[in-house]
Design a protein around this motif. Structure first.
Motif, mmCIF file in Angstrom:
data_model
loop_
_atom_site.group_PDB
_atom_site.id
_atom_site.type_symbol
_atom_site.label_atom_id
_atom_site.label_comp_id
_atom_site.label_asym_id
_atom_site.label_seq_id
_atom_site.Cartn_x
_atom_site.Cartn_y
_atom_site.Cartn_z
ATOM 1 N N VAL A 1 0.829 -1.204 0.000
ATOM 2 C CA VAL A 1 0.000 0.000 0.000
ATOM 3 C C VAL A 1 0.867 1.260 0.000
ATOM 4 O O VAL A 1 0.576 2.235 -0.715
ATOM 5 C CB VAL A 1 -0.950 -0.014 1.214
ATOM 6 N N ILE A 2 1.940 1.266 0.782
ATOM 7 C CA ILE A 2 2.805 2.451 0.861
ATOM 8 C C ILE A 2 3.423 2.777 -0.500
ATOM 9 O O ILE A 2 3.520 3.943 -0.893
ATOM 10 C CB ILE A 2 3.893 2.246 1.931
ATOM 11 N N GLU B 1 0.658 4.079 -2.929
ATOM 12 C CA GLU B 1 0.159 5.417 -2.619
ATOM 13 C C GLU B 1 0.796 6.484 -3.499
ATOM 14 O O GLU B 1 0.200 7.539 -3.744
ATOM 15 C CB GLU B 1 0.416 5.755 -1.148
ATOM 16 N N ARG B 2 1.997 6.220 -3.989
ATOM 17 C CA ARG B 2 2.679 7.192 -4.848
ATOM 18 C C ARG B 2 2.013 7.304 -6.219
ATOM 19 O O ARG B 2 2.147 8.330 -6.899
ATOM 20 C CB ARG B 2 4.144 6.793 -5.030
ATOM 21 N N TYR C 1 -1.441 6.061 -6.759
ATOM 22 C CA TYR C 1 -2.898 6.136 -6.639
ATOM 23 C C TYR C 1 -3.244 7.000 -5.423
ATOM 24 O O TYR C 1 -3.168 6.549 -4.275
ATOM 25 C CB TYR C 1 -3.499 4.743 -6.501
ATOM 26 N N THR C 2 -3.605 8.224 -5.695
ATOM 27 C CA THR C 2 -3.864 9.185 -4.611
ATOM 28 C C THR C 2 -5.080 8.800 -3.777
ATOM 29 O O THR C 2 -5.214 9.231 -2.634
ATOM 30 C CB THR C 2 -4.088 10.588 -5.200
ATOM 31 N N ILE D 1 -5.723 5.979 -2.461
ATOM 32 C CA ILE D 1 -5.245 5.226 -1.301
ATOM 33 C C ILE D 1 -4.624 6.168 -0.282
ATOM 34 O O ILE D 1 -4.846 6.040 0.928
ATOM 35 C CB ILE D 1 -4.211 4.168 -1.745
ATOM 36 N N GLY D 2 -3.861 7.155 -0.764
ATOM 37 C CA GLY D 2 -3.208 8.083 0.143
ATOM 38 C C GLY D 2 -4.177 8.963 0.892
ATOM 39 O O GLY D 2 -3.888 9.403 2.014
ATOM 40 N N ASP D 3 -5.349 9.238 0.302
ATOM 41 C CA ASP D 3 -6.336 10.099 0.976
ATOM 42 C C ASP D 3 -6.841 9.473 2.270
ATOM 43 O O ASP D 3 -7.255 10.195 3.189
ATOM 44 C CB ASP D 3 -7.521 10.357 0.030
ATOM 45 N N HIS E 1 -4.937 7.594 4.210
ATOM 46 C CA HIS E 1 -3.762 7.338 5.064
ATOM 47 C C HIS E 1 -3.657 5.854 5.432
ATOM 48 O O HIS E 1 -3.297 5.497 6.558
ATOM 49 C CB HIS E 1 -3.822 8.189 6.341
ATOM 50 N N GLY F 1 -1.592 3.573 4.390
ATOM 51 C CA GLY F 1 -0.225 3.120 4.664
ATOM 52 C C GLY F 1 0.210 3.402 6.087
ATOM 53 O O GLY F 1 0.823 2.549 6.741
#
Length: 210
Positions: free
Chosen positions: A134-135, A138-139, A141-142, A144-146, A148, A150
């Motif tokens: 996932v971490i 995240e770079r 696919y934003t 996933i990053g939204d 948090h 990771g």
């Protein structure tokens, strides 16, 4: 060498390739790194499954399997620190836990017993695989990053790492204490003033001569 052990060794050989793909700057190379990482993680499931199904569980396999897991996940985490994707202090705790448990396994092996992987340890391994995947994603696919995701997974990995480490130490202590109690003990009692057999021999010869 049986097939499950071959899969375990293959997972170890994936480690250098994983590190190169993660740290080399290039278009979508980190996505290839994720693919290699997940393939290596699949071998972790397969080697244990096949060993149990084929009745090929060996001491070598029991010892090699966690070493391969630790090399794979620790190299990935350290690479993520280099990339600035995870905090170094969290990885120090995770990697330190792996070294501590490995040392504990080595001591247990020297004492004549084996510490097998616990359910908490297996859950921690699954969480590590998901967290690292996932971490990296995240770079790209934003979405996933939204959420948090990771960061949340990384905290879960650290929590399970510490709890499972405590479980391993407790299991080691119980087995070690049991092995000490089962060992035969021998003691030599020397009474003060008692002569040794060597000292008694001249006296016995004198009596016989008389």
């Amino acid at each position: 060498m049986n097939f499950p052990i071959t899969l375990t060794l293959l997972r170890i050989f994936f480690v250098p390739l994983l590190v190169v793909l993660l740290l080399t700057k290039g278009q979508s190379l980190d996505l290839w790194a994720v693919a290699v990482f997940l393939l290596a993680a699949v071998t972790d499931f397969l080697d244990g499954y096949l060993a149990r199904r084929r009745s090929q569980i060996t001491t070598l396999g029991i010892l090699l399997d966690p070493i391969a897991d630790k090399l794979l996940t620790c190299s990935a985490f350290i690479s993520l620190v280099e990339l600035g994707l995870v905090p170094a202090w969290m990885v120090v705790i995770i990697v330190g836990r792996e070294f501590a448990v490995s040392g504990l396994r080595a001591v247990a092996s020297a004492q004549g017993f084996v510490l097998q992987a616990s359910e908490l340890g297996k859950t921690k391994m699954v969480l590590q695989v998901v967290a690292i995947t996932v971490i990296v994603l995240e770079r790209h696919y934003t979405v996933i990053g939204d959420f948090h995701a990771g960061t949340v997974l990384l905290w879960l990995v650290m929590a399970f790492a510490l709890v499972s480490a405590a479980q391993y130490f407790w299991s080691f202590w119980k087995k070690f204490d049991l092995s000490v109690k089962e060992r035969p003990t021998s003691a030599v009692i020397i009474r003060v003033g008692e002569e040794t057999p060597v000292e008694k021999e001249p006296q016995e010869r004198d009596v016989a001569a008389r």
